[in-house]
Motif scaffolding. Sequence first.
Motif, PDB file in Angstrom:
ATOM      1  N   LEU A 253      18.728  25.493 -20.642  1.00 37.34           N
ATOM      2  CA  LEU A 253      18.029  24.754 -21.699  1.00 37.34           C
ATOM      3  C   LEU A 253      16.551  25.108 -21.787  1.00 37.34           C
ATOM      4  O   LEU A 253      15.896  24.802 -22.795  1.00 37.34           O
ATOM      5  N   THR A 254      16.022  25.783 -20.775  1.00 35.15           N
ATOM      6  CA  THR A 254      14.576  26.061 -20.747  1.00 35.15           C
ATOM      7  C   THR A 254      14.236  27.531 -20.551  1.00 35.15           C
ATOM      8  O   THR A 254      13.064  27.902 -20.654  1.00 35.15           O
TER       9      THR A 254
ATOM     10  N   ARG B 126      13.474  30.863 -21.589  1.00 26.10           N
ATOM     11  CA  ARG B 126      13.140  31.496 -22.862  1.00 26.10           C
ATOM     12  C   ARG B 126      13.651  32.931 -22.964  1.00 26.10           C
ATOM     13  O   ARG B 126      14.014  33.398 -24.047  1.00 26.10           O
TER      14      ARG B 126
ATOM     15  N   HIS C 251      17.190  32.608 -23.881  1.00 24.69           N
ATOM     16  CA  HIS C 251      17.281  32.217 -25.288  1.00 24.69           C
ATOM     17  C   HIS C 251      17.110  33.424 -26.199  1.00 24.69           C
ATOM     18  O   HIS C 251      17.824  33.567 -27.203  1.00 24.69           O
TER      19      HIS C 251
ATOM     20  N   ALA D 273      19.646  20.371 -26.228  1.00 22.52           N
ATOM     21  CA  ALA D 273      20.075  21.623 -26.846  1.00 22.52           C
ATOM     22  C   ALA D 273      19.680  21.683 -28.318  1.00 22.52           C
ATOM     23  O   ALA D 273      19.325  22.758 -28.834  1.00 22.52           O
TER      24      ALA D 273
ATOM     25  N   VAL E  42      16.278  23.252 -28.894  1.00 19.61           N
ATOM     26  CA  VAL E  42      16.023  24.644 -28.511  1.00 19.61           C
ATOM     27  C   VAL E  42      15.971  25.516 -29.760  1.00 19.61           C
ATOM     28  O   VAL E  42      16.908  25.548 -30.559  1.00 19.61           O
ATOM     29  N   THR E  43      14.872  26.222 -29.908  1.00 17.40           N
ATOM     30  CA  THR E  43      14.704  27.123 -31.050  1.00 17.40           C
ATOM     31  C   THR E  43      14.225  28.487 -30.572  1.00 17.40           C
ATOM     32  O   THR E  43      13.616  28.617 -29.510  1.00 17.40           O
ATOM     33  N   VAL E  44      14.489  29.485 -31.378  1.00 20.90           N
ATOM     34  CA  VAL E  44      13.957  30.836 -31.170  1.00 20.90           C
ATOM     35  C   VAL E  44      13.365  31.285 -32.502  1.00 20.90           C
ATOM     36  O   VAL E  44      14.057  31.306 -33.521  1.00 20.90           O
TER      37      VAL E  44
ATOM     38  N   LEU F  51      18.866  27.547 -31.967  1.00 21.25           N
ATOM     39  CA  LEU F  51      19.648  28.567 -31.276  1.00 21.25           C
ATOM     40  C   LEU F  51      21.137  28.260 -31.310  1.00 21.25           C
ATOM     41  O   LEU F  51      21.957  29.133 -31.579  1.00 21.25           O
TER      42      LEU F  51
END
Length: 323
Positions: free
Chosen positions: A152-153, A155, A158, A187, A190-192, A197
């Motif tokens: 979840l963290t 990067r 991700h 969740a 979470v973005t990219v 995501l």
Amino acid sequence: MPFARLATATTPTAHIGLGLAAVGRPGYINLHRDRDLPGDRGVEALRERTHELLDAAYAQGVRYIDAARSYGRSEEFLADWLKAHPEADDVVVGSKWGYTYTADWKVEAEAHEVKDHGLATFLRQRAETGALLGDRLDLYQIHSVTVDSPALTDRELHARLAGLAAEGVTVGLSTSGPRQADAIRAALAVTVDGEPLFRTVQATFNALETSAGAALAEAHDAGLTVIVKEGMANGRLAGTEAPAVIREIAADAGVGADAVALAFVLYQPWAGVVLSGAATVDQLAGNLHAAVVDLDEERRSRLGALVEDPEAYWRCRAALPWG
């Protein structure tokens, strides 16, 4: 998304998927496996059983199949079936990474699977899945995310997952444990590059364990496809194990307790796909009756009284023996 064609399907059973956890390996925690599987649980025997289930599922309108790296040889069995059935090009295929199968095809093992959500495991297992399923893979999920999962963290992870999505594979996650709701909401954040995501979430939800319901509704509202696993609580809501109220409703409806348990999940407006974990063709047929079970308000109210405390539910699940 590949799930768009499921969302618009008019065949009721298209919203029921087939999970391969119970037949991709000789040992699992579902109740009464001694009655469900052949005495010979060798690789070829379970390959044959898996193919029988896939044949029956496809013939009856099931169009989502769910595997995982840790489900023994489930990906291999599924890949073989897909190659033998080129006409099944409308099947949506999902798998998962994050657990490594370690039981060496034994029912009794010191450890059946080992969890690791690190980047190295993703890269290794993505290659393994790709070697088997190739371009038939539609969905790749992080397996059994909890609120403290590094997935979840991380990067860098991700970014790699976003790269997989850019290749056309939908990225999702499954959750487990009494804090599923917290993991789902984490969740969703979470973005990219400013884009969400995860596009699917798979969670445990059944008449005994409903604690993730509100979070799953939020995920659905955010545009994610919701997949529900363990709708029969690993057998606790099926057959003679089912609570009396489920058996009574089933008798009135002329179906099995398993169909009532799955119908309770299908009734949820956010449920996109509900998994059957059938180990026999007869079980699958019974599960598919869920699509036509009428759960009126009175029946839903009776089922609602079955809910357990999440901590108690997950302690009970953890105590189920591998068999």
